[in-house]
Design a protein around this motif. Structure first.
Motif, mmCIF file in Angstrom:
data_model
loop_
_atom_site.group_PDB
_atom_site.id
_atom_site.type_symbol
_atom_site.label_atom_id
_atom_site.label_comp_id
_atom_site.label_asym_id
_atom_site.label_seq_id
_atom_site.Cartn_x
_atom_site.Cartn_y
_atom_site.Cartn_z
ATOM 1 N N PRO A 34 -9.245 7.530 -4.199
ATOM 2 C CA PRO A 34 -9.076 6.343 -3.783
ATOM 3 C C PRO A 34 -9.188 5.953 -2.408
ATOM 4 C CG PRO A 34 -7.047 6.577 -4.997
ATOM 5 C CD PRO A 34 -7.865 7.881 -4.944
ATOM 6 N N ALA A 35 -9.368 5.055 -1.796
ATOM 7 C CA ALA A 35 -9.464 4.747 -0.273
ATOM 8 C C ALA A 35 -7.903 4.095 -0.321
ATOM 9 C CB ALA A 35 -10.570 3.900 0.088
ATOM 10 N N GLU A 36 -7.446 3.239 -0.991
ATOM 11 C CA GLU A 36 -6.357 2.635 -1.714
ATOM 12 C C GLU A 36 -5.369 2.847 -2.527
ATOM 13 O OE1 GLU A 36 -6.526 -0.915 -0.723
ATOM 14 O OE2 GLU A 36 -7.500 -1.196 2.191
ATOM 15 N N ALA A 37 -4.424 3.119 -2.927
ATOM 16 C CA ALA A 37 -3.339 2.622 -3.814
ATOM 17 C C ALA A 37 -2.066 1.884 -3.570
ATOM 18 C CB ALA A 37 -2.721 4.036 -4.123
ATOM 19 N N ILE A 38 -2.415 1.670 -4.853
ATOM 20 C CA ILE A 38 -1.505 0.134 -4.574
ATOM 21 C C ILE A 38 -0.248 -0.279 -5.801
ATOM 22 C CG2 ILE A 38 -1.308 -2.236 -4.433
ATOM 23 C CD1 ILE A 38 -2.667 -1.314 -1.983
ATOM 24 N N PRO A 73 1.410 -3.682 4.093
ATOM 25 C CA PRO A 73 0.310 -5.010 3.322
ATOM 26 C C PRO A 73 -0.722 -3.716 3.138
ATOM 27 C CG PRO A 73 0.120 -4.973 5.887
ATOM 28 C CD PRO A 73 1.008 -4.490 5.746
ATOM 29 N N ALA A 74 -1.159 -4.369 1.655
ATOM 30 C CA ALA A 74 -2.399 -4.095 1.105
ATOM 31 C C ALA A 74 -3.795 -5.375 2.068
ATOM 32 C CB ALA A 74 -2.343 -4.023 -0.296
ATOM 33 N N PRO A 91 -11.533 5.837 5.988
ATOM 34 C CA PRO A 91 -13.005 6.785 5.963
ATOM 35 C C PRO A 91 -13.283 7.942 7.015
ATOM 36 C CG PRO A 91 -12.690 4.660 5.994
ATOM 37 C CD PRO A 91 -11.601 4.712 5.978
ATOM 38 N N GLU A 92 -12.894 7.595 8.454
ATOM 39 C CA GLU A 92 -12.724 8.751 9.273
ATOM 40 C C GLU A 92 -12.006 10.120 9.025
ATOM 41 O OE1 GLU A 92 -14.310 10.896 12.268
ATOM 42 O OE2 GLU A 92 -14.384 8.640 11.714
ATOM 43 N N MET A 97 0.774 -1.160 -0.220
ATOM 44 C CA MET A 97 0.015 0.163 0.203
ATOM 45 C C MET A 97 0.631 0.865 -0.336
ATOM 46 S SD MET A 97 -3.208 1.283 2.883
ATOM 47 C CE MET A 97 -4.069 -0.281 2.453
ATOM 48 N N LEU A 98 0.787 2.182 -1.184
ATOM 49 C CA LEU A 98 1.574 3.495 -0.574
ATOM 50 C C LEU A 98 0.617 4.760 -0.566
ATOM 51 C CD1 LEU A 98 4.002 4.865 -2.344
ATOM 52 C CD2 LEU A 98 2.761 4.790 -4.382
#
Length: 296
Positions: free
Chosen positions: A260-264, A294-295, A45-46, A39-40
């Protein structure tokens, strides 16, 4: 929504020492049950909710506490004109004064009062736009600094994150697959940036860009042969009404909703030269601080 991007360690580090370090990182990840990717960037959400709530609060309070004070300036100007007429009437002498001239002078006083209030309202709208944009800008850079700091040395990278213009940061994120420049909010954020710069600094490159790209924010200005003054433009032609301010607010809010919530990380994309250079102290490339989170 998950966007796959590229870490500098995969695409930029080329010498044998760094490749050895990458092998070590991958081995550590496998031992932890992870793939090569990590995970980069991560927007919890908070945090997203907090950022948007602060933006909502700023805009709503600015409307009610600042701009809302100018909602009745027409009535105020009329009242000012009546009071001016009454004051002049106290000194009225029919042998020396003309009643029509007194009424006209009072009317002029009201018009002047309205113009002063209208100008002040315009300045307040500019000020609110500037504060809103700068808060958005700082929140974005703080988030990037915090997230990238999990995987990369920040001694020089932090400086670059805060030094690069917003266009360079958008280019970086687009290189990681975000596609920001094709989103509906992009041009409004760009226009907001230019309006704020012209408001702060007057004539200059931002005014030229604003005239070229977003002439609707310049009073009595149109490009091409239809403009009797050619393409000449002055900074005092800058204009922004409450509808335009709302458009800017909604664009800044839409950006945070889009993130985005996550950028991998992966080996598929590119990074800007300034990013890579920031990880090369004294002309040597450096490896990431650690293998990454970890993603999920």
């Amino acid at each position: 929504m998950i966007i796959v991007v590229s870490p500098v360690g995969v695409i930029a580090f080329r010498d044998s020492l760094i490749r050895k370090r990458q092998v070590q990182i991958r081995r550590q990840n496998r031992e932890r049950g992870m793939t090569r990717d990590f995970m980069l960037l991560n927007l919890w959400p908070e945090r997203r909710r907090t950022i948007i709530e602060r933006l909502d609060f700023y805009y709503e309070q600015a409307l009610s506490r600042v701009i809302g004070q100018f909602n009745n300036i027409e009535e105020e100007a009329d009242q000012f004109a009546r009071e001016s007429y009454d004051r002049r009437g106290q000194r009225f002498d029919p042998d020396y004064h003309d009643e029509g001239e007194v009424a006209e002078a009072a009317w002029d006083d009201g018009v002047n009062h309205y113009m002063l209030l209208s100008g002040m309202r315009q300045q307040m709208i500019f000020a609110v736009a500037a504060g809103m944009y700068h808060e958005w800008d700082k929140q974005l850079r703080e988030w990037l600094e915090n997230e990238l700091g999990h995987n990369f040395k920040l001694d020089k990278l932090k400086v670059q994150i805060w030094k690069q213009d917003i266009g360079s940061l958008f280019d970086m994120l687009d290189g990681w697959g975000w596609n920001l420049k094709v989103q509906p909010f992009h041009d409004l954020i760009d226009a907001c940036r230019l309006v704020v710069n012209v408001y702060k600094h007057g004539a200059g490159s931002s005014l030229d860009q604003l005239a070229e790209k977003y002439g609707q924010y310049l009073r009595n200005y149109s490009q091409g042969s239809g403009n009797p003054w050619g393409n000449f433009v002055r900074h005092d032609q800058l204009q922004l009404d409450e509808d335009g301010l709302r458009d800017f607010f909604e664009a800044l809010k839409a950006f945070w909703m889009y993130v985005p919530a996550e950028a991998i990380s992966s080996s598929a994309a590119s990074v800007p030269a300034w990013f890579e250079k920031a990880l090369q102290p004294e002309g040597k490339q450096r490896s990431p601080q650690r293998g990454g989170r970890p993603a999920s």
